[in-house]
Design an enzyme around this catalytic site. Structure first.
Site, PDB file in Angstrom:
ATOM      1  N   ASP A   1      -9.288   6.594   5.192  1.00 19.77           N
ATOM      2  CA  ASP A   1     -10.566   5.960   5.506  1.00 19.77           C
ATOM      3  C   ASP A   1     -10.790   5.713   6.999  1.00 19.77           C
ATOM      4  O   ASP A   1     -11.745   6.202   7.581  1.00 19.77           O
ATOM      5  CB  ASP A   1     -10.758   4.671   4.680  1.00 19.77           C
ATOM      6  CG  ASP A   1      -9.528   3.786   4.594  1.00 19.77           C
ATOM      7  OD1 ASP A   1      -8.529   4.072   5.286  1.00 19.77           O
ATOM      8  OD2 ASP A   1      -9.571   2.781   3.850  1.00 19.77           O
TER       9      ASP A   1
ATOM     10  N   ASP B   1       4.620   2.805   2.843  1.00 19.58           N
ATOM     11  CA  ASP B   1       4.235   3.977   2.053  1.00 19.58           C
ATOM     12  C   ASP B   1       4.701   5.229   2.770  1.00 19.58           C
ATOM     13  O   ASP B   1       4.692   5.285   4.001  1.00 19.58           O
ATOM     14  CB  ASP B   1       2.707   4.039   1.897  1.00 19.58           C
ATOM     15  CG  ASP B   1       2.178   2.837   1.135  1.00 19.58           C
ATOM     16  OD1 ASP B   1       2.874   2.376   0.219  1.00 19.58           O
ATOM     17  OD2 ASP B   1       1.086   2.355   1.477  1.00 19.58           O
TER      18      ASP B   1
ATOM     19  N   ASP C   1       4.268  -3.647   2.820  1.00 12.91           N
ATOM     20  CA  ASP C   1       5.117  -2.656   2.161  1.00 12.91           C
ATOM     21  C   ASP C   1       5.055  -1.363   2.966  1.00 12.91           C
ATOM     22  O   ASP C   1       4.273  -1.247   3.906  1.00 12.91           O
ATOM     23  CB  ASP C   1       4.667  -2.417   0.722  1.00 12.91           C
ATOM     24  CG  ASP C   1       3.167  -2.245   0.622  1.00 12.91           C
ATOM     25  OD1 ASP C   1       2.563  -1.730   1.592  1.00 12.91           O
ATOM     26  OD2 ASP C   1       2.584  -2.618  -0.401  1.00 12.91           O
TER      27      ASP C   1
HETATM   28  P1  ATP Z   1      -2.798  -3.202   3.035  1.00  9.80           P
HETATM   29  O1  ATP Z   1      -1.594  -2.608   2.379  1.00  9.80           O
HETATM   30  O2  ATP Z   1      -2.556  -4.110   4.166  1.00  9.80           O
HETATM   31  O3  ATP Z   1      -3.736  -3.753   2.035  1.00  9.80           O
HETATM   32  P2  ATP Z   1      -3.418  -0.487   3.516  1.00  9.80           P
HETATM   33  O4  ATP Z   1      -4.317   0.176   4.506  1.00  9.80           O
HETATM   34  O5  ATP Z   1      -1.984  -0.113   3.523  1.00  9.80           O
HETATM   35  O6  ATP Z   1      -3.625  -2.025   3.694  1.00  9.80           O
HETATM   36  P3  ATP Z   1      -3.399   0.517   0.861  1.00  9.80           P
HETATM   37  O7  ATP Z   1      -4.337   0.262  -0.252  1.00  9.80           O
HETATM   38  O8  ATP Z   1      -1.971   0.189   0.720  1.00  9.80           O
HETATM   39  O9  ATP Z   1      -4.023  -0.230   2.099  1.00  9.80           O
HETATM   40  O10 ATP Z   1      -3.581   2.042   1.223  1.00  9.80           O
HETATM   41  C1  ATP Z   1      -2.633   2.795   1.969  1.00  9.80           C
HETATM   42  C2  ATP Z   1      -3.345   3.851   2.792  1.00  9.80           C
HETATM   43  O11 ATP Z   1      -4.077   4.733   1.931  1.00  9.80           O
HETATM   44  C3  ATP Z   1      -4.378   3.329   3.765  1.00  9.80           C
HETATM   45  O12 ATP Z   1      -3.800   2.937   4.979  1.00  9.80           O
HETATM   46  C4  ATP Z   1      -5.307   4.506   3.926  1.00  9.80           C
HETATM   47  O13 ATP Z   1      -4.760   5.476   4.795  1.00  9.80           O
HETATM   48  C5  ATP Z   1      -5.313   5.104   2.530  1.00  9.80           C
HETATM   49  N1  ATP Z   1      -6.399   4.538   1.727  1.00  9.80           N
HETATM   50  C6  ATP Z   1      -6.355   3.449   0.933  1.00  9.80           C
HETATM   51  N2  ATP Z   1      -7.528   3.212   0.336  1.00  9.80           N
HETATM   52  C7  ATP Z   1      -8.340   4.211   0.734  1.00  9.80           C
HETATM   53  C8  ATP Z   1      -9.681   4.548   0.451  1.00  9.80           C
HETATM   54  N3  ATP Z   1     -10.414   3.810  -0.357  1.00  9.80           N
HETATM   55  N4  ATP Z   1     -10.190   5.650   1.053  1.00  9.80           N
HETATM   56  C9  ATP Z   1      -9.451   6.422   1.861  1.00  9.80           C
HETATM   57  N5  ATP Z   1      -8.192   6.143   2.173  1.00  9.80           N
HETATM   58  C10 ATP Z   1      -7.623   5.069   1.619  1.00  9.80           C
HETATM   59 MG    MG Z   2      -0.424  -0.709   2.058  1.00  7.36          MG
END
Ligand code: ATP
Ligand code: MG
Length: 451
Positions: free
Chosen positions: A152, A74, A72
């Protein structure tokens, strides 16, 4: 001075996040605007037209740079949630841990987040934490550089602007991704304390992207793993589901075990992975899940958890049977005990728990291949999942191959052939049934399961 020294030793620039970030041009990063969904581009453009900063951020930029298709998109922006809402007719503010805006654009929903600020010690901006230092609430808005510093991993803090086609990179994320390194932004111990789920995210992202976790970020995991116990069970469920349905579940679970994260804190994986038969069964289940994800087939969380917990059920069920308890009621006792123990750590929803039980409850019924019973099994709404589960049990060596073959044959046979396949009743069975004077419809098993 120190910065210069470090950069000379490390042979690379150490960037001060407060200073200007690297702006990486399209020719260098290779990402193209067309790779971003139209809906997402339009969302970003609309925000920019209203005078706000807006970027595609996080997993999508990272995955595209790594050559993967993002799940997706963001968007991060300088606009507050209220301001975002005023830019889009079809949008609404969602108040979860952080306030975000869902913008509906055609069939897609784009998640728009306002840049988050940091909380300074001593200032009114201090985040609320629990005794272990886990951040409970932080809804402070900030600048883009602050937003980047709160993310993160360096590879997750990349901001893509589809208008200029540049990437804004505060923490060397593009270089880290090229070097296949997962590096934490800031001090890893502090960041794990703030949010222990980051340990699971490290494992998942490293497995998904084929990255090595930077030793600085990897080392503290072993000693800090216990902090995951403080994470609310619903959040842990979300993260475990992400991990198990990532298409790299086998690699993730193997790595969890290497990092010592499967012990104590995830009862799901504890015990199971330490028994030869259980391990074989779980790995087979995860391999088949990974295959399904790669083929774009749906994954049922119920099926997944049913496989992960099955050997715990067996461990409780077998002794009850050995003590002479009737098999079916004993199975139900074992199932409830396992699910209750699990609920303390992982908030498996009632619906998922219902699916899990349906799959488990079908298992003893596959052993009965006489009379009308197999027809009743075929009619069960969860038959397909139960049958797939049976095949995994066969493959792992828990159930005789003949049972699986019989059901595969029965499933695909014509009516006539099915009738011929039924096994003769065991000696004494017909008499026993008559003596109990049960109604002609509904076998013992049906009643047992319905209760
Ligand atoms: P995926 O969507 O493939 O699971 P993602 O990295 O996009 O991986 P999301 O949970 O959608 O994970 O989070 C979007 C963004 O928000 C991350 O790329 C990161 O920058 C930030 N993020 C998410 N979780 C955390 C966390 N626990 N601590 C700090 N930043 C976070
Ligand atoms: Mg994501």
């Amino acid at each position: 001075m120190i910065r210069k020294l470090i950069s000379r030793v490390l042979g690379r620039k150490v960037r001060d996040p407060q200073r200007a970030p690297a702006i990486i041009a399209a020719a260098e990063h290779g990402l193209q605007r067309e790779q971003i969904s139209r809906a997402c581009r339009r969302t970003v453009e609309a925000l920019q037209e209203h005078g706000y900063q807006a970027y595609i951020v996080g997993g999508a930029v990272r995955d595209l740079l790594a050559g993967l298709t993002p799940k997706d998109f963001d968007v991060a922006t300088s606009a507050t949630p209220e301001q975002v809402r005023h830019c889009f007719r079809r949008s609404r503010i969602i108040g979860r841990r952080f306030q975000i805006v869902h913008v509906n654009m055609g069939a897609e929903t784009i998640e728009v987040t306002t840049f988050r600020g940091h909380h300074d010690e001593g200032s009114g901006n201090r985040a609320q934490t629990d005794e272990q230092g886990r951040v409970l609430r932080d809804n402070v808005f900030g600048s883009q550089s602050e937003d980047a510093a709160r993310r993160d991993f360096t590879i997750n803090a990349l901001y893509y602007d589809p208008t200029s086609e540049t990437i804004v990179d505060y923490h060397h994320g593009v270089a880290d991704l090229r070097q296949k390194t997962l590096r934490m932004i800031g001090d890893p111990k502090t960041r794990y304390r703030e949010d222990p789920v980051r340990m699971l995210r490290a494992v998942r992202l490293a497995a998904k992207l084929g990255l090595a976790i930077d030793p600085e970020a990897r080392r503290p995991i072993r000693e800090m793993g216990g902090l995951i116990e403080n994470v609310p069970p619903s959040r842990l469920l979300d993260e475990m589901l992400k991990l198990l349905t990532s298409g790299h579940a086998v690699r993730c679970v193997t790595q969890l075990r290497e990092e010592g994260l499967h012990h104590g804190l995830l009862p799901l994986l504890d015990v199971i992975l330490d028994q030869a038969l259980g391990e074989r069964f779980v790995l087979l289940a995860l391999e088949s899940t990974d295959r399904r994800v790669r083929e774009g087939k749906p994954i049922s969380p119920g099926f997944l958890f049913a496989t992960l917990l099955w050997h715990e059920v067996l461990a409780k069920w077998e002794p009850l049977k050995a003590r002479g308890e009737p098999a079916i009621p004993a199975l139900f006792v074992a199932m409830d005990e396992v699910l209750e123990a699990q609920a303390e750590k992982l908030a498996i929803t009632r619906r998922i728990a219902g699916d899990i039980k349906d799959i488990w409850a079908l298992q003893p019924r596959f052993e009965q291949r006489t009379g009308k019973r197999p027809y009743g099994v075929l009619q069960q709404p969860r038959f397909r999942a139960g049958y797939d589960f049976l095949l995994l049990r066969v493959e792992s060596g828990e159930v005789e191959a003949a049972v699986g073959e019989w059901w595969t044959g029965f499933l695909h046979a014509s009516d006539e052939h099915r009738a011929a396949m039924l096994l003769p009743p065991a000696p004494g069975e017909a008499k026993r049934r008559r003596r109990r004077r049960r109604p002609a419809t509904g076998s013992d098993q049906d009643r047992g399961l319905a209760e």
